[in-house]
Design a protein around this motif. Structure first.
Motif, PDB file in Angstrom:
ATOM      1  N   ILE A  78      15.368   6.937 -20.621  1.00  0.00           N
ATOM      2  CA  ILE A  78      15.895   6.322 -19.396  1.00  0.00           C
ATOM      3  C   ILE A  78      17.299   5.774 -19.635  1.00  0.00           C
ATOM      4  N   GLU A  79      17.453   5.064 -20.757  1.00  0.00           N
ATOM      5  CA  GLU A  79      18.754   4.476 -21.048  1.00  0.00           C
ATOM      6  C   GLU A  79      19.717   5.496 -21.630  1.00  0.00           C
ATOM      7  N   VAL A  80      19.194   6.456 -22.373  1.00  0.00           N
ATOM      8  CA  VAL A  80      20.067   7.461 -22.979  1.00  0.00           C
ATOM      9  C   VAL A  80      20.667   8.372 -21.912  1.00  0.00           C
ATOM     10  N   ASP A  81      19.837   8.820 -20.978  1.00  0.00           N
ATOM     11  CA  ASP A  81      20.310   9.739 -19.940  1.00  0.00           C
ATOM     12  C   ASP A  81      21.161   9.056 -18.881  1.00  0.00           C
ATOM     13  N   LYS A  82      21.021   7.726 -18.766  1.00  0.00           N
ATOM     14  CA  LYS A  82      21.796   6.947 -17.795  1.00  0.00           C
ATOM     15  C   LYS A  82      21.643   7.496 -16.375  1.00  0.00           C
ATOM     16  N   ARG A  83      20.426   7.830 -16.033  1.00  0.00           N
ATOM     17  CA  ARG A  83      20.155   8.324 -14.689  1.00  0.00           C
ATOM     18  C   ARG A  83      19.128   7.417 -14.029  1.00  0.00           C
ATOM     19  N   LYS A  84      19.168   7.398 -12.690  1.00  0.00           N
ATOM     20  CA  LYS A  84      18.261   6.549 -11.944  1.00  0.00           C
ATOM     21  C   LYS A  84      16.854   7.157 -11.934  1.00  0.00           C
ATOM     22  N   VAL A  85      15.878   6.322 -12.184  1.00  0.00           N
ATOM     23  CA  VAL A  85      14.476   6.714 -12.075  1.00  0.00           C
ATOM     24  C   VAL A  85      13.816   5.780 -11.068  1.00  0.00           C
ATOM     25  N   PHE A  86      12.602   6.154 -10.677  1.00  0.00           N
ATOM     26  CA  PHE A  86      11.914   5.388  -9.642  1.00  0.00           C
ATOM     27  C   PHE A  86      10.609   4.810 -10.197  1.00  0.00           C
ATOM     28  N   VAL A  87      10.325   3.592  -9.755  1.00  0.00           N
ATOM     29  CA  VAL A  87       9.023   2.969  -9.966  1.00  0.00           C
ATOM     30  C   VAL A  87       8.378   2.869  -8.588  1.00  0.00           C
ATOM     31  N   ASP A  88       7.319   3.663  -8.369  1.00  0.00           N
ATOM     32  CA  ASP A  88       6.717   3.796  -7.035  1.00  0.00           C
ATOM     33  C   ASP A  88       5.458   2.955  -6.924  1.00  0.00           C
ATOM     34  N   VAL A  89       5.313   2.324  -5.766  1.00  0.00           N
ATOM     35  CA  VAL A  89       4.122   1.538  -5.458  1.00  0.00           C
ATOM     36  C   VAL A  89       3.490   2.116  -4.197  1.00  0.00           C
ATOM     37  N   TRP A  90       2.191   2.437  -4.303  1.00  0.00           N
ATOM     38  CA  TRP A  90       1.420   2.934  -3.161  1.00  0.00           C
ATOM     39  C   TRP A  90       0.334   1.900  -2.840  1.00  0.00           C
ATOM     40  N   PRO A  91       0.669   0.903  -2.024  1.00  0.00           N
ATOM     41  CA  PRO A  91      -0.302  -0.163  -1.718  1.00  0.00           C
ATOM     42  C   PRO A  91      -1.315   0.272  -0.664  1.00  0.00           C
ATOM     43  N   VAL A  92      -2.045   1.324  -0.975  1.00  0.00           N
ATOM     44  CA  VAL A  92      -3.000   1.917  -0.031  1.00  0.00           C
ATOM     45  C   VAL A  92      -4.320   2.143  -0.753  1.00  0.00           C
ATOM     46  N   ASN A  93      -5.376   1.640  -0.188  1.00  0.00           N
ATOM     47  CA  ASN A  93      -6.717   1.922  -0.697  1.00  0.00           C
ATOM     48  C   ASN A  93      -7.144   3.275  -0.127  1.00  0.00           C
ATOM     49  N   PHE A  94      -6.974   4.341  -0.901  1.00  0.00           N
ATOM     50  CA  PHE A  94      -7.207   5.693  -0.399  1.00  0.00           C
ATOM     51  C   PHE A  94      -8.671   5.947  -0.057  1.00  0.00           C
ATOM     52  N   ILE A  95      -9.578   5.159  -0.595  1.00  0.00           N
ATOM     53  CA  ILE A  95     -10.992   5.341  -0.275  1.00  0.00           C
ATOM     54  C   ILE A  95     -11.268   4.873   1.149  1.00  0.00           C
ATOM     55  N   PHE A  96     -10.483   3.918   1.629  1.00  0.00           N
ATOM     56  CA  PHE A  96     -10.635   3.393   2.983  1.00  0.00           C
ATOM     57  C   PHE A  96      -9.296   3.532   3.704  1.00  0.00           C
ATOM     58  N   PRO A  97      -9.016   4.699   4.255  1.00  0.00           N
ATOM     59  CA  PRO A  97      -7.703   4.940   4.865  1.00  0.00           C
ATOM     60  C   PRO A  97      -7.420   4.054   6.067  1.00  0.00           C
ATOM     61  N   GLU A  98      -8.468   3.496   6.703  1.00  0.00           N
ATOM     62  CA  GLU A  98      -8.235   2.630   7.855  1.00  0.00           C
ATOM     63  C   GLU A  98      -7.457   1.371   7.491  1.00  0.00           C
ATOM     64  N   THR A  99      -7.478   0.993   6.213  1.00  0.00           N
ATOM     65  CA  THR A  99      -6.785  -0.226   5.781  1.00  0.00           C
ATOM     66  C   THR A  99      -5.372   0.060   5.292  1.00  0.00           C
ATOM     67  N   SER A 100      -4.840   1.220   5.581  1.00  0.00           N
ATOM     68  CA  SER A 100      -3.551   1.600   5.002  1.00  0.00           C
ATOM     69  C   SER A 100      -2.413   0.719   5.492  1.00  0.00           C
ATOM     70  N   LYS A 101      -2.583   0.083   6.639  1.00  0.00           N
ATOM     71  CA  LYS A 101      -1.509  -0.760   7.167  1.00  0.00           C
ATOM     72  C   LYS A 101      -1.833  -2.224   7.000  1.00  0.00           C
ATOM     73  N   GLN A 102      -2.730  -2.535   6.085  1.00  0.00           N
ATOM     74  CA  GLN A 102      -3.110  -3.923   5.811  1.00  0.00           C
ATOM     75  C   GLN A 102      -2.882  -4.220   4.331  1.00  0.00           C
ATOM     76  N   PHE A 103      -2.193  -5.331   4.072  1.00  0.00           N
ATOM     77  CA  PHE A 103      -1.892  -5.730   2.702  1.00  0.00           C
ATOM     78  C   PHE A 103      -2.900  -6.788   2.253  1.00  0.00           C
ATOM     79  N   ASP A 104      -3.709  -6.444   1.271  1.00  0.00           N
ATOM     80  CA  ASP A 104      -4.625  -7.424   0.714  1.00  0.00           C
ATOM     81  C   ASP A 104      -4.073  -7.942  -0.611  1.00  0.00           C
ATOM     82  N   VAL A 105      -4.900  -8.699  -1.339  1.00  0.00           N
ATOM     83  CA  VAL A 105      -4.467  -9.314  -2.607  1.00  0.00           C
ATOM     84  C   VAL A 105      -4.044  -8.256  -3.610  1.00  0.00           C
TER      85      VAL A 105
END
Length: 1009
Positions: free
Chosen positions: A811-838
């Motif tokens: 990461i530091e040697v190549d000096k290029r941007k990388v991404f740290v992705d967060v998917w705050p979705v409980n895929f087992i219960f898709p109905e809660t995809s727009k709700q943020f829990d703990v």
């Protein structure tokens, strides 16, 4: 007659070292049993009773055969006597008793310049009152330091090196080595000062303007006289410490006799004129009433007179005729203190003393009390009999008022010559100790090569002689005085600091038999010493302290192969940590000050190197514990104890901030539960448990390919063996783990002297990784139960997968941007995809922490993905609310809306939502003050097509992604679903970058101040 016989026997015991074999045997039995510490383990008994002398001799003979290589050295071997019994060869050097070894060197070193030359100088400029004040300050610092020296000297066996040995064994090799080098330099400069003082006395007594007019007073003539005196000292020191002790005793008798004649002269000799020497060019050049240059100036010796005492009562600082500088309180104090810095002369002889723990306290205290009494009485005698003009212009007036003038010059020559001997011997012994401890590596190896079989460091003595010659080029001893004073004050400060630290650390093994010591005296001595450093010269003190700090920092960068004596810093750290741990109250925790306290359960660090490094980045100043379970079916051997050093070495080489906690249990689940329950201490307990992922992937050995860098600066040549180089090469190139371990075991015998060198081998001692088709030690059911146990104990849980793919170094040697992705979705219960829990907020918190440390801070971009139904949801409104939530949480992240209605359409099982889910709708997030934790939905089975679609959806967004945070659903209660639970997680994370499944149980963010 019986009384005379007893007196003769007492004198023989005090001054004459016994040469009989019986005395040598007693010496071994009395000198702290140092042989036990070197050659016997703790569980062996050693009987010293009278009926066990045969076993004692046999034991020594056996040890002599085993340690035949050590018998040739001067510090630790065992040699044979004529009666076929073994004694420690170091005892051949120990020939001095209290009076010749401690009392006489200290008294003579303090008498050397002050008693005949310096007291008149001090009284002339400072007056009686300030002179007594300066003497009081000097002896207060000296006495407090002496108490500290006595405490250190009586807290264990002392080897050669004196004060350096005491400081290094207390404060550690870095501080001890730095102070030892400065103290060596102080002894060198002090020795040069003594030689310069003797030359000054000879020139004033027999130089221009005297009756004999023998000596010339120019700079190079003075250097020649100093060289001759220095050569006489060199020859005496080369002949050994025994000759020095005999010479010191007779010189002490001579100096005492001369001083007695001086005291009698004050009462016998009447008033008369005192000649001002011609070397005092300042007095003669500034005398307008002189008719011609052949005339002489005279002062007045008034005998005892109240008017003279009144004249000399107060200070009158003026020009010092030897330097041409105007004096003040600080400069006069510096000159006085530099003249009485012989306090440690006795401690410097610790290697030659028969019983240093007894001789140093008794000899030092009696010497300092004796010297203080002499200086105090001499102050009143001089101030009451000699006028101020004489004191200012003739520092050697004592010989003009003596019954017989040569008495004083004989006393000066004897006392100063003894101080020269003491300084040269003390400095050479310090240099020898520095070489023996290899503080500066192989740089001082030549000192040991130049040591005789009798233990006389001839090479160190010759080197000391050369350095003293260089100091003579400075000239007048008053020019050297302030440098000497500051160096000795720093040494005294270090001695007091050592005792203060030992007392404050409350170490149980700090039990000095000298009871007249407390932390108050050490504190007074330390503050007084460092304060006087800056009073004497702020510039010189700053330079000296800068040199000291630089030496400490330089020595801190290297390894100490023979420094196994410990450091007081560890005791102080323990003391402070215990105190603050008691103050860390878990009941007062607040979400604003939450920090991750992580327990990473590691089966084998060989395959977990990348994960360990990543978790170290994720801790953000919190607690990081590496937990390991050893399956132990009632085995008699404790494998945890034997493997623990390997883990510590691994932490050192990885340069991570972590602790190690290991346990043995009948199975892995029980051991993991023990670690989850018991890891940590007080308020420092893990709140998050991290496990590697359970799958059939063959683990990859990342330990072998990881670059470790060891500091080789100043490592002794004898420890740079080819086996270590082969080990480093094989770490990166060999494929046979067992052969590498065998090489480490074969070479371990060659590096027993250095635990630091064993570190490189110990990290290769971890077990071989699981091979293909080899059965796992943990089944899937136990693995899921460990997750359930952690959640039951209110610990958040993270599961890490694909971290062998993490290339953090690139990461530091190549000096290029990388991404740290967060998917705050409980895929087992898709109905809660727009709700943020703990859990969603917990995922954001962990990802944000990673993005705050290097190299992620400068090369990583945090992205938050939210899954929406593009047909039914208002994407713009949802993204606005999400941005508002991230803004309130102070999280700098990019937001991405991902349409997933095609994914949810393939879900054939309807979701079952609890009546009271612990969720926060996004459109209400901006008004929520905090989140509360409650049980979230348990895992339910879903079809494979839906899972594959989720995996494909995530993979489409993972271009240049370095790490993923995904939602971890709570495990099912039904044990029959455990394999399916793991299978679903595996399918979700297949062919993805490193994934961290997260399940939170408590609130970790706060939007309020």
């Amino acid at each position: 007659m019986n009384s005379l016989n007893r007196l003769r026997s007492s004198i023989n015991r005090s001054f004459i070292s016994s040469k009989t074999n019986d005395s040598n045997s007693d010496l071994v039995a009395q000198e702290g049993f140092s042989i036990l510490n070197r050659h016997f383990t703790a569980h062996k008994r050693f009987d010293l009773s009278a009926n066990s002398q045969q076993q004692f001799a046999a034991s020594l003979e056996t040890l002599n055969q085993i340690n035949n290589t050590l018998s040739q050295s001067s510090t630790g071997g065992i040699e044979r006597n004529g009666d076929n019994s073994g004694v420690v060869s170091n005892n051949k050097k120990r020939t001095l008793n209290t009076i010749p070894g401690v009392f006489c060197p200290i008294a003579l070193s303090m008498f050397a310049i002050s008693i005949f030359m310096r007291m008149s100088f001090v009284i002339a400029h400072a007056g009686v009152l300030q002179a007594l004040l300066q003497l009081g300050l000097c002896f207060l610092i000296l006495f407090c330091t002496l108490l500290s020296v006595c405490a250190l000297a009586t807290n264990g066996a002392i080897d050669g090196g004196g004060v350096y040995h005491m400081i290094s064994r207390t404060l550690g090799p870095e501080f001890g080595g730095a102070i030892g080098l400065l103290f060596f330099c102080a002894n060198i400069i002090s020795n040069g000062q003594s030689v310069a003082a003797l030359v000054e006395a000879l020139v004033e007594s027999f130089g221009r303007g005297s009756e004999s007019n023998i000596f010339h007073g120019t700079h190079w003539w003075r250097f020649l006289y100093g060289t001759l005196i220095n050569m006489v000292s060199l020859i005496t020191c080369l002949l050994g410490s025994s000759l020095f002790s005999v010479a010191a005793f007779f010189i002490f008798i001579l100096v005492c006799f001369v001083y007695l004649m001086v005291v009698l002269s004050f009462f016998i000799v009447g008033p008369h004129l005192v000649l001002i020497p011609k070397v005092n060019s300042y007095a003669y050049d500034n005398q307008p009433f002189l008719n011609n240059k052949t005339d002489f100036l005279y002062g007045h010796y008034t005998s005892f007179s109240s008017a003279t005492m009144k004249e000399n009562l107060y200070g009158n600082y003026t020009i010092d005729y030897t330097t041409g500088n105007t004096m003040n309180f600080a400069t006069v104090f510096g000159i006085l203190f530099s003249s009485i810095t012989g306090l440690l002369a006795g401690a410097n002889m610790s290697g030659e003393l028969k019983q240093p723990s007894r001789s140093i306290p008794s000899g030092s205290i009696s010497a300092i009390v004796f010297v203080f009494f002499i200086f105090t009485t001499e102050t009143f005698l001089i101030a009451g009999t000699t006028d101020r003009y004489t004191l200012l212009n003739n520092y050697l007036f004592l010989q003009d008022i003596n019954i017989w003038k040569p008495f004083v010059i004989i006393g000066i020559i004897a006392a100063v010559f003894s101080a020269c001997l003491s300084g040269m011997i003390g400095a050479s012994r310090i240099l020898e100790a520095l070489s023996a401890d290899e503080i500066f590596g192989s740089m001082l190896h030549w000192v040991r090569l130049g040591t005789t079989r009798r233990g006389n460091p001839m090479a160190a003595v010759l080197f000391t002689f050369i350095l003293v010659e260089l100091t003579l080029l400075i000239g007048s001893m008053n020019k050297i005085a302030r440098i000497v004073t500051i160096f000795f004050l720093l040494a005294y400060f270090a001695v007091n600091l050592s005792c203060l630290a030992l007392d404050l650390a409350s170490a149980p093994n700090f039990r000095p038999t000298f009871k007249y010591f407390s932390w108050h005296t050490a504190l007074i001595g330390a503050i007084g010493a460092i304060t006087m450093c800056f009073i004497v010269s702020a510039v010189f003190a700053s330079i000296a302290i800068g040199i000291l700090v630089g030496l400490i920092a330089m020595l801190h960068l290297r390894d100490f192969p023979r420094a196994s004596w410990g450091s007081i810093s560890q005791a102080l750290i323990f003391h402070q940590v215990r105190k603050y741990l008691l103050l860390l109250d878990p009941r007062k925790e607040h979400v604003k000050f939450w920090r991750p306290q992580l327990l990473l359960l590691v089966a084998n660090p060989r395959s977990a190197m990348n994960l360990i490094d990543f978790i170290n980045d994720m801790k953000k100043g919190g607690l990081f514990i590496l937990g390991h379970v050893k399956v132990n079916n009632h085995c008699s051997n404790d494998t945890c104890t034997s493997e623990y050093p390997y883990w510590i070495s691994l932490i050192d080489h990885m340069k991570i901030k972590a602790f190690v906690d290991m346990t043995a249990a009948p199975n892995i689940r029980d051991g993991a539960t023990q670690l989850i329950r018991l890891s940590g201490l007080g308020g420092l307990r893990p709140n998050t448990v991290i496990l590697g992922f359970y799958d059939d992937t063959i683990p990859e050995d990342k330990l072998r390919s990881r670059p470790f860098f060891k500091r080789h600066w100043l490592i002794p040549t004898r420890l740079r063996n080819p086996s270590l180089l082969r080990l480093q090469h094989q770490m990166s190139g060999s494929d046979d783990v067992e052969s590498t371990s065998n090489i480490g075991r074969q070479n371990s015998s060659n590096t027993l002297a250095s635990s630091n060198d064993n570190d490189l081998q110990s990290i290769l001692q971890f077990p071989v990784l699981r091979q293909k088709n080899e059965e796992k030690l943990l089944d899937v059911s136990s693995y899921v139960q460990i997750i359930q146990d952690a959640l039951y104990l209110n610990k958040s849980v993270c599961l890490a997968r694909n971290f062998p793919l993490l290339k953090k170094d690139n990461i530091e040697v190549d000096k290029r941007k990388v991404f740290v992705d967060v998917w705050p979705v409980n895929f087992i219960f898709p109905e809660t995809s727009k709700q943020f829990d703990v859990t969603c907020l917990y995922m954001l918190q962990l990802a944000t922490i990673v993005s705050m440390v290097k190299p992620w801070k400068t090369h990583a971009v945090l992205r938050v993905f939210l899954c929406i139904d593009a047909l039914n949801d208002n994407a713009f409104r949802i993204q606005h609310y999400l941005d508002e939530l991230l803004s309130q949480l102070r999280i700098n992240a990019q937001t991405r809306m991902v349409s997933w209605e095609n994914v949810t359409n393939v879900l054939n099982n309807p979701s079952i939502i609890n009546e009271n889910p612990a969720t926060i709708p996004i459109d209400q997030a901006q008004t929520a003050n905090s989140t509360t934790a409650s049980p979230t939905n348990e895992f339910i089975d879903v079809n494979n097509e839906y899972i594959r679609s989720i995996n494909e959806l995530i993979r489409q967004q993972c271009d240049n992604t370095s790490c993923l945070y995904l939602y971890l659903p709570r495990p099912p209660r039904d044990k029959s679903l455990f394999p399916r639970y793991i299978k679903v997680l595996e399918m979700i994370s297949n062919n993805l970058p490193p994934v961290m499944f997260v399940h939170g149980v408590s609130s970790v963010t706060c939007i309020q101040l």
